[in-house]
Design an enzyme around this catalytic site. Structure first.
Site, PDB file in Angstrom:
ATOM      1  N   CYS A   1      -7.007   5.881  44.593  1.00 65.16           N
ATOM      2  CA  CYS A   1      -8.059   5.830  45.860  1.00 65.16           C
ATOM      3  C   CYS A   1      -7.662   5.151  47.073  1.00 65.16           C
ATOM      4  O   CYS A   1      -7.926   5.526  48.079  1.00 65.16           O
ATOM      5  CB  CYS A   1      -9.491   5.463  45.231  1.00 65.16           C
ATOM      6  SG  CYS A   1      -9.477   3.907  44.654  1.00 65.16           S
ATOM      7  N   HIS A   2      -6.749   4.244  46.789  1.00 62.27           N
ATOM      8  CA  HIS A   2      -6.263   3.255  47.838  1.00 62.27           C
ATOM      9  C   HIS A   2      -5.464   4.114  49.035  1.00 62.27           C
ATOM     10  O   HIS A   2      -5.210   3.735  49.924  1.00 62.27           O
ATOM     11  CB  HIS A   2      -5.373   2.048  47.569  1.00 62.27           C
ATOM     12  CG  HIS A   2      -4.250   2.406  46.827  1.00 62.27           C
ATOM     13  ND1 HIS A   2      -4.232   2.823  45.625  1.00 62.27           N
ATOM     14  CD2 HIS A   2      -2.844   2.457  47.170  1.00 62.27           C
ATOM     15  CE1 HIS A   2      -2.947   2.975  45.178  1.00 62.27           C
ATOM     16  NE2 HIS A   2      -2.099   2.723  46.067  1.00 62.27           N
TER      17      HIS A   2
ATOM     18  N   GLU B   1       3.895   0.156  49.255  1.00 57.93           N
ATOM     19  CA  GLU B   1       4.246   1.460  49.156  1.00 57.93           C
ATOM     20  C   GLU B   1       4.987   1.976  50.314  1.00 57.93           C
ATOM     21  O   GLU B   1       5.028   3.086  50.333  1.00 57.93           O
ATOM     22  CB  GLU B   1       3.020   2.575  48.685  1.00 57.93           C
ATOM     23  CG  GLU B   1       2.430   2.135  47.362  1.00 57.93           C
ATOM     24  CD  GLU B   1       1.426   3.385  46.722  1.00 57.93           C
ATOM     25  OE1 GLU B   1       1.584   4.536  47.165  1.00 57.93           O
ATOM     26  OE2 GLU B   1       0.506   2.831  46.227  1.00 57.93           O
TER      27      GLU B   1
END
Length: 160
Positions: free
Chosen positions: A128-129, A154
């Site tokens: 969900c991030h 990421e």
């Protein structure tokens, strides 16, 4: 009588993932700032969790490989949204709430999707991030500081 809940804590130098198990299913995860590890290797999946948290620090793409999640605790709508997010948005990618709404064929459901993200019982595993607003980071139930850390790990560019 309900089965006992077992909790493990996996950590790296930037964050921890608390994983709660009931029987063979993950019933909840929580992301926090680093804390002391408590790894019981309750499940063979615990090894993958530990490995993935270490990969995050080196910015190595991770794969959760069919996580044993307790999907039955969620509404059908939440299951649909989270499963699509899990399958379509990989490490280093993002999606907006409105795009996710289009993907599930509910173009007016962006706000409802925001609520699903806020209540996601499996953060990090269900990413969900990686869901952002059109012009902002959006929210994160674990705090924007942690959302920014995860996005940076990421290599995702975002507005500060």
């Amino acid at each position: 009588m309900q089965a006992k809940i077992i909790t493990e804590i996996f950590s790296n130098s930037l964050f921890s993932l608390e994983v709660s198990w009931q029987n063979t299913l993950i019933i909840q995860t929580k992301i926090s700032l680093p804390q002391k590890e408590k790894i019981l290797f309750y499940s063979s999946y615990s090894y993958l969790i530990k490995n993935n948290l270490q990969k995050y620090i080196t910015q190595t793409p991770i794969n959760w490989l069919d996580p044993p999640l307790a999907w039955h605790i969620l509404s059908q709508f939440s299951q649909t949204v989270l499963k699509v997010l899990f399958k379509k948005v990989q490490f280093g990618q993002t999606v907006t709430y409105s795009k996710l709404a289009l993907w599930i064929n509910k173009p007016k459901a962006a706000r409802a999707i925001g609520q699903v993200m806020a209540r996601n019982p499996f953060p990090l595993i269900i990413p969900c991030h990686r869901v952002l607003g059109k012009n902002n980071l959006g929210g994160f139930s674990n705090g924007l500081k942690l959302k920014k850390i995860l996005l940076q790990l990421e290599n995702i560019k975002f507005c500060k």
